[in-house]
Each structure stands twice: as C-alpha cells, then as structure tokens.
Design a protein around this motif. Structure first.
Motif, PDB file in Angstrom:
ATOM      1  N   HIS A  20       0.854  -1.177   0.000  1.00  0.00           N
ATOM      2  CA  HIS A  20       0.000   0.000   0.000  1.00  0.00           C
ATOM      3  C   HIS A  20       0.897   1.237   0.000  1.00  0.00           C
ATOM      4  CE1 HIS A  20       1.057  -0.638   4.217  1.00  0.00           C
ATOM      5  NE2 HIS A  20       0.781   0.643   4.422  1.00  0.00           N
ATOM      6  N   THR A  21       0.295   2.404  -0.181  1.00  0.00           N
ATOM      7  CA  THR A  21       1.029   3.667  -0.137  1.00  0.00           C
ATOM      8  C   THR A  21       0.278   4.658   0.742  1.00  0.00           C
ATOM      9  OG1 THR A  21      -0.101   4.666  -2.023  1.00  0.00           O
ATOM     10  CG2 THR A  21       1.867   3.369  -2.513  1.00  0.00           C
ATOM     11  N   HIS A  22       0.981   5.659   1.204  1.00  0.00           N
ATOM     12  CA  HIS A  22       0.398   6.794   1.919  1.00  0.00           C
ATOM     13  C   HIS A  22       1.496   7.823   2.128  1.00  0.00           C
ATOM     14  CE1 HIS A  22       2.236   4.968   5.478  1.00  0.00           C
ATOM     15  NE2 HIS A  22       1.520   3.885   5.271  1.00  0.00           N
ATOM     16  N   PRO A  43       3.833   2.488 -10.626  1.00  0.00           N
ATOM     17  CA  PRO A  43       2.871   1.380 -10.737  1.00  0.00           C
ATOM     18  C   PRO A  43       2.959   0.453  -9.528  1.00  0.00           C
ATOM     19  CG  PRO A  43       4.301   1.505 -12.680  1.00  0.00           C
ATOM     20  CD  PRO A  43       4.823   2.486 -11.689  1.00  0.00           C
ATOM     21  N   ALA A  44       1.881  -0.251  -9.288  1.00  0.00           N
ATOM     22  CA  ALA A  44       1.850  -1.214  -8.179  1.00  0.00           C
ATOM     23  C   ALA A  44       2.929  -2.280  -8.376  1.00  0.00           C
ATOM     24  CB  ALA A  44       0.479  -1.873  -8.097  1.00  0.00           C
ATOM     25  N   PRO A  45       3.424  -2.842  -7.278  1.00  0.00           N
ATOM     26  CA  PRO A  45       4.431  -3.903  -7.382  1.00  0.00           C
ATOM     27  C   PRO A  45       3.903  -5.103  -8.171  1.00  0.00           C
ATOM     28  CG  PRO A  45       4.308  -3.072  -5.148  1.00  0.00           C
ATOM     29  CD  PRO A  45       3.155  -2.472  -5.889  1.00  0.00           C
ATOM     30  N   ALA A  68      15.516  -7.237 -11.531  1.00  0.00           N
ATOM     31  CA  ALA A  68      15.058  -5.885 -11.843  1.00  0.00           C
ATOM     32  C   ALA A  68      13.643  -5.614 -11.336  1.00  0.00           C
ATOM     33  CB  ALA A  68      15.113  -5.655 -13.352  1.00  0.00           C
ATOM     34  N   LYS A  69      12.873  -6.646 -11.061  1.00  0.00           N
ATOM     35  CA  LYS A  69      11.483  -6.482 -10.604  1.00  0.00           C
ATOM     36  C   LYS A  69      11.331  -6.665  -9.094  1.00  0.00           C
ATOM     37  CE  LYS A  69       9.514  -5.815 -14.621  1.00  0.00           C
ATOM     38  NZ  LYS A  69       8.735  -4.631 -14.918  1.00  0.00           N
ATOM     39  N   PRO A  86       9.457   7.263   2.521  1.00  0.00           N
ATOM     40  CA  PRO A  86       8.985   8.501   1.901  1.00  0.00           C
ATOM     41  C   PRO A  86       7.533   8.382   1.407  1.00  0.00           C
ATOM     42  CG  PRO A  86      11.079   7.786   0.948  1.00  0.00           C
ATOM     43  CD  PRO A  86      10.556   6.657   1.780  1.00  0.00           C
ATOM     44  N   ARG A  87       6.928   9.534   1.185  1.00  0.00           N
ATOM     45  CA  ARG A  87       5.567   9.600   0.666  1.00  0.00           C
ATOM     46  C   ARG A  87       5.450   8.823  -0.653  1.00  0.00           C
ATOM     47  NH1 ARG A  87       3.421  15.470  -0.590  1.00  0.00           N
ATOM     48  NH2 ARG A  87       5.443  15.471  -1.589  1.00  0.00           N
ATOM     49  N   ASP A  88       4.351   8.097  -0.777  1.00  0.00           N
ATOM     50  CA  ASP A  88       3.961   7.373  -2.000  1.00  0.00           C
ATOM     51  C   ASP A  88       4.815   6.155  -2.330  1.00  0.00           C
ATOM     52  OD1 ASP A  88       1.843   9.156  -2.336  1.00  0.00           O
ATOM     53  OD2 ASP A  88       3.014  10.488  -3.619  1.00  0.00           O
ATOM     54  N   TRP A  89       5.715   5.759  -1.453  1.00  0.00           N
ATOM     55  CA  TRP A  89       6.452   4.517  -1.690  1.00  0.00           C
ATOM     56  C   TRP A  89       5.553   3.343  -1.338  1.00  0.00           C
ATOM     57  CZ3 TRP A  89      11.766   2.946  -2.519  1.00  0.00           C
ATOM     58  CH2 TRP A  89      12.541   3.961  -3.098  1.00  0.00           C
ATOM     59  N   TRP A  90       5.494   2.369  -2.230  1.00  0.00           N
ATOM     60  CA  TRP A  90       4.768   1.125  -1.946  1.00  0.00           C
ATOM     61  C   TRP A  90       5.537   0.366  -0.876  1.00  0.00           C
ATOM     62  CZ3 TRP A  90       0.143  -0.227  -3.955  1.00  0.00           C
ATOM     63  CH2 TRP A  90      -0.299   0.469  -5.084  1.00  0.00           C
TER      64      TRP A  90
END
Length: 119
Positions: A20-22, A43-45, A68-69, A86-90
C-alpha cells in the motif's frame, strides 16, 4: 497535534500488511523482527492484489521475480531499529517472530514540507 498520527501493534509470525502507499512516516520495532519490502512511487508492485497477504506475496510472487522487478529495498528491522519511508512509496510488512511489537508514526507531508522550507 493534528498533523501527527501514530499506531501501535502486536503481531504474530506471518502476519503483516500487504502493499500500500500513503504519506511519509517511520516504522520502529520494539520487540521481535519485522521485514519491510519497498518499491518506489509508480505502478503497483508485480503481483500486487489488495487482498493478498504479505506472507503469500513473499512466498508465491517474490521467488518468481527477476532481479530488476524485486523490491528496491528488502530489509529486516530488529528491536530499536527505525525505518523512514517517503511519501507514495509502496511498502508491505511481514512480522517474523511469534511476538512482534511495533510502532509507526506519520506526519502530514504538508508539515514536513513546511519544516524543510524554512532552512
């Protein structure tokens, strides 16, 4: 203060939170160990599904990923260790021990930006 939030939790081995992100924040482990998997904003993981538990993702998806993924950061926090995300990191977390006690704190990113502007 109104711009800060904190959460406290206890989890058993294999429990955790799916990707998730926040906004930005800190995660700290008080007892046990907690694995963190992080991807940069975007993009999502690979293999992400909101209802897929972190343990299932680590077991079923992670081994099939090319280098790489894989997550940009994959680390384990022990008692007394702190991680800034940090902000928006999955990110997803996985508790590794029978009793993992942890705390997370969050600040409004507006407050963080304002605090860095006055320097």
């Amino acid at each position: 203060p109104e711009h800060l939030a904190a959460s406290f939790g206890v989890g058993g081995a294999g429990s955790g939170v799916s990707f998730h992100t926040h906004g930005s924040g800190f995660g700290e482990v008080l007892r046990g160990r907690k694995r963190w998997l992080l991807y940069p904003p975007g993009p999502a993981p690979p293999g992400h599904a909101p209802d897929l538990p972190a343990a299932a993702w680590v077991r079923d998806v992670l081994p099939s990923l090319r280098a790489a993924k894989r997550p940009a950061h994959d680390c384990v926090l022990a008692p007394g260790e702190l991680l800034f995300f940090p902000r928006d990191w999955w990110h997803a977390t996985l508790n590794l021990d029978a009793h993992t006690v942890f705390m997370s704190s969050f600040a409004s990113d507006n407050v963080v930006e304002e605090a860095t502007e006055w320097r």
